[in-house]
Design an enzyme around this catalytic site. Structure first.
Site, short mmCIF file in Angstrom:
data_model
loop_
_atom_site.label_atom_id
_atom_site.label_comp_id
_atom_site.label_asym_id
_atom_site.label_seq_id
_atom_site.Cartn_x
_atom_site.Cartn_y
_atom_site.Cartn_z
N HIS A 12 36.68 13.20 3.05
CA HIS A 12 37.05 13.27 1.64
C HIS A 12 35.81 13.40 0.75
CE1 HIS A 12 40.79 11.45 3.18
NE2 HIS A 12 41.37 11.94 2.10
N LYS A 46 20.35 11.53 -9.85
CA LYS A 46 21.78 11.24 -9.77
C LYS A 46 22.19 10.37 -10.94
CE LYS A 46 22.88 8.32 -6.60
NZ LYS A 46 23.13 7.73 -5.27
N TYR A 61 49.53 16.77 -5.31
CA TYR A 61 48.56 17.45 -4.46
C TYR A 61 48.61 18.93 -4.81
CZ TYR A 61 48.00 13.26 -1.66
OH TYR A 61 47.70 11.98 -1.24
N ARG A 94 54.24 13.93 -4.49
CA ARG A 94 54.46 12.89 -3.50
C ARG A 94 55.07 11.69 -4.22
NH1 ARG A 94 50.24 11.13 1.22
NH2 ARG A 94 50.42 13.38 1.59
N ASP A 135 64.13 8.97 0.62
CA ASP A 135 64.57 10.37 0.65
C ASP A 135 64.14 11.04 1.96
OD1 ASP A 135 61.88 10.99 0.42
OD2 ASP A 135 62.00 11.62 -1.67
N TYR A 180 61.96 13.33 2.44
CA TYR A 180 60.59 13.87 2.47
C TYR A 180 59.62 12.81 3.01
CZ TYR A 180 62.67 17.49 -0.36
OH TYR A 180 63.48 18.51 -0.80
#
Length: 810
Positions: A122, A187, A263, A280, A286, A288
């Site tokens: 990620h 940074k 998403y 989502r 349900d 999904y």
């Protein structure tokens, strides 16, 4: 950092079925970080001694928003391997000079939840360019970092350059072009101008895009999978403004039946800021398992703050709480199951919009109860009121719009494959498939001004380092015709990326519309002439005679009676050429170095193997030895050894003999002759010759190396690690063919370099300073050698008399 520029090998790598063509290829690095261990659970804490363990996935590069193109430059961001290194890296490739410059940043990949020894995919790096001030921006290594107590204030990782850094000269593209926060890290833990620390702490998936006004946007996700939001901030060349939230967290408190996350992506396409996503939901009962639906909206406000609308044009306010306001299709209804958690929609989702405003969505729907998978394409042309959905679609991971067409750009059989359809249709046809050359297992494409820029990870390899490439393709998109043809200006006799012979003269002709009263031809800031009547031709300027630069970009600037300007630009190239005169190799191809039946087993100089119809790329630590007679001997050390002998002859012919010496096989010799079609012709080499003293060179495949024959001289030239231009000359005597070699730019020679012991000898005693790659001075002395034996392996910078040389301790 080390690069291979393979401009003269390109024609062996691809086979085009239409007008799509490979323009360029460069190896970004053979030290790209890779997680070579095993996938571990999220609660794993042990540090493996046998590999780089990881969570989620094993390939951190290329991943995410890791490539951008701006003008003639391409920017890629990546982490350098191996496990003990992990530095953030930025490479800028100049498509005109063929120079790749890489900047190392002090920050290192921090791993999963602060455990650097566990890789985390990620934590991507994103790169963005702001056209308003030509600054470079990086966001990196973030996955809700505010949840990690050990990070302290180091939860947001942002680096940005000074104004104009994106387009500085190759030699000036260095770390000092970036702003330092005062800590030496380059940074920042915040976006200057954005005062929202609570949001900044929990951001994930950084990315950048620009709007039509030249503003730069950063976009990220905040929160969690079933209760998250998209937000963005805008940089106008002076300050950041934000955050702007597209949707609400805690949506159930604002009229939604459930909380939800999203998403997808924010994109600026065809003059509008747009969003496409899958939802989502926190509905745990349900059908999904994760996502559902195709959702789409756009804003008529270039800043995206207001004027949001659904696909029918009906407006709504942001932050959005009720996702169904933007629903365009429910692919989950195309499968039969109604059982809980049995519809899986995660991979294969993307969307795009063409310049005609045709909208396209793709997705993959799996019915886990009945083991049925359907690939969905949902699309709407600008003339249609509603969307059409088809499952007669082969599937893909990403869509790209260029001009009026929609492209699927992916890897097929481990090589680049391109299919397209006209916007508003679903008639996808293959237009390109690479059939030879390197193979890849991962890539991130980027389309910019009719060209495809593909950041690719090579297949195979071992350990925690891998090789990454940049490939550039021309998608052959025609320029749009002006509404009034009488205001059109164009080049008559040359086209973009046309190849002309090096050293030739050029006449430029222009087509000029009847309402245009004058037209000028420009090369950079030089006006080659302004004409007010036909014929519109230019030929006598010095720039157009004896053209020897690698490339030239010309621009026509035409004006009408009101001084409104109309422009047209074109870039032409004068590639270096190899010409063959050896009758024993009748299949030799101009522009390709061929070695018959030679296989180096993966390590060696770049070459084309005719028996295998494949091309290999140089890797390794090689030495070049200059003999005292007529021969330049290149001695390659590795699993096998190969010698290249160039016999220099004043009449312009160079006989190159190749001898392979193996521990398993006897010596094999072959030879062919290279000739210059005329005096002063330039040959492009694919390796760099770095003088190390005592008649030795080190091949450092770093820069644009040329081999040029002048009047009684054979010249090797290269840019040394992107610093000063060095070149060496072998002076040829007409009578004796003897050679003297001398270096043109610096008097102090450093050898050996790289050094396995860390001791670097100088050709004379000199005052010097040695800096770490982060800029800290580690040694300062006056001596005839530099002793870094007590320092870690890596790259250092040596400064003598104002000249900087890179030292590599292995």
């Amino acid at each position: 950092m080390r690069f291979i520029l393979l401009g003269f090998i390109m024609i062996t790598y691809t086979q085009a079925f239409a007008q799509v063509s490979l323009l360029d290829e460069v190896v970004i690095s053979n030290k790209t970080l890779f997680f070579d261990g095993v996938k571990v659970d999220l609660d794993h804490t042990a540090n493996s001694t046998t590999g780089y363990d990881y969570v989620y996935g094993n390939a951190l590069t290329p991943h995410g928003d890791c490539i951008k193109a701006y003008k003639e430059f391409v920017f890629t961001v990546w982490y350098r391997g191996g496990k003990s290194d992990r530095h953030v890296m930025l490479t800028r490739y100049n498509t005109l000079t063929k120079v790749a410059k890489t900047i190392e940043f002090p920050h290192q990949h921090t791993g999963y939840d602060g455990k650097w020894w566990i890789g985390e995919t990620h934590n991507t790096i994103a790169v963005g360019i702001c056209p308003k001030d030509e600054s470079v921006h990086l966001l990196y290594d973030m996955h809700r970092n505010g949840n990690v107590a050990s990070f302290g204030d180091d939860h947001f990782r942002y680096s940005y350059s000074v104004t104009g850094a994106a387009t500085v000269a190759d030699a000036d593209f260095e770390l000092n072009k970036f702003e330092d926060s005062g800590s030496g890290t380059y940074k920042f833990n915040y976006l200057p101008g954005v005062d929202d620390e609570n949001t900044t702490k929990l951001l994930t998936y950084p990315a950048f895009f620009t709007n039509g006004q030249g503003d730069l946007f950063m976009k990220m996700r905040f929160g969690y999978d079933k209760n998250g939001k998209f937000l963005f901030a805008k940089y106008d060349g002076n300050d950041w403004e934000g955050y702007t939230e597209f949707n609400r967290m805690g949506a159930s408190g604002f009229g939604s039946d459930y909380n939800w996350g999203l998403y997808g992506d924010l994109k600026f396409l065809n003059g509008k800021l747009r969003i496409g996503f899958q939802r989502r939901s926190d509905n745990r009962t349900d059908k999904y398992q994760y996502q559902n639906g195709f959702y789409y909206a756009y804003s008529d406000d270039p800043s995206g703050v207001s004027q949001w609308k659904d696909y029918t044009g009906e407006g709504f306010s942001i932050p959005l709480a009720i996702s169904d306001k933007t629903l365009i299709s429910e692919p989950g209804d195309l499968v039969e199951t109604t059982q809980k958690d049995m519809v899986h929609m995660v991979s294969g989702f993307d969307w795009t919009v063409t310049e005609n405003d045709d909208i396209h969505f793709i997705g993959k729907v799996k019915d886990n109860e009945n083991n049925v998978t359907k690939y969905v394409h949902t699309y709407k042309s600008v003339d249609d009121a509603e969307f059409t959905t088809t499952t007669d679609f082969g599937g893909a991971e990403a869509l790209y719009a260029a001009g009026s067409d929609v492209y699927i750009i992916s890897l097929k059989n481990s090589r680049v494959n391109i299919v397209k359809t006209e916007g508003g249709t679903s008639n996808f046809q293959q237009v390109y498939q690479s059939t030879s050359g390197p193979t890849f297992d991962k890539g991130v494409p980027y389309v910019y001004e009719g060209k495809l820029y593909y950041f690719l990870k090579e297949s195979g390899g071992s350990g925690d380092e891998r090789t990454t490439y940049l490939q550039i393709y021309d998608l052959d998109i025609p320029d749009p015709e002006p509404e009034n043809p009488n205001l059109q200006v164009s080049f008559e006799n040359i086209s973009n990326y046309q190849v002309i012979e090096k050293g030739s003269d050029l006449t430029v002709e222009a087509n000029v519309g009847s309402e245009l009263v004058e037209v000028s031809l420009w090369h950079g800031t030089t006006n080659l002439g302004t004409l007010t009547s036909a014929p519109y031709t230019w030929s006598d300027h010095a720039i157009l005679t004896n053209m020897r630069d690698a490339s030239y970009t010309f621009k026509l600037i035409a004006k009408d009676a009101s001084d409104t300007e109309f422009t047209k630009s074109v870039t032409i190239t004068t590639p270096n050429q190899w010409a063959y005169t050896d009758d024993e190799k009748p299949h030799s191809v101009p522009g390709v170095i061929q070695f018959e039946d030679y296989d180096y087993g993966g390590d060696g100089i770049a070459y084309y193997d005719r028996s295998e119809q494949s091309t290999r790329a140089y890797r390794g630590d090689d030495l070049v030895d200059l003999n005292t007679d007529k021969t330049l001997l290149i001695y390659i050390q590795g699993n096998e050894w190969v010698e290249y002998t160039i016999n220099v002859e004043t009449e312009g012919y160079y006989e190159v003999s190749v001898r392979q010496t193996s521990r398993r096989e006897p010596s094999i010799s072959s030879a062919f002759t290279i000739s210059f079609p005329d005096e002063n012709k330039t040959l492009l080499a694919d390796v760099e010759l770095d003088y190390t003293g005592s008649g030795l060179f080190t091949i450092q495949n770093l820069g644009n190396v040329f081999l040029e024959k002048g009047e009684h001289v054979l010249r090797f030239g290269f840019s040394s690690y992107g610093f000063d231009l060095d070149y060496f000359e072998l002076a040829l005597s007409e009578a004796t063919n003897t050679k003297d070699i001398h270096q043109q730019s610096t008097s102090v020679i450093v050898y050996p370099n790289p050094s396995k012991t860390g001791v670097f000898h100088l050709s004379e005693q000199a005052a010097y300073k040695v800096y770490s790659i982060g800029g800290s001075c580690v040694e300062s002395a006056t001596n005839n050698k530099v002793d870094l034996s007590g320092y870690p392996n890596g790259i250092y910078l040596l400064k003598i008399n104002g000249i900087i040389t890179k030292l590599i301790k292995r």
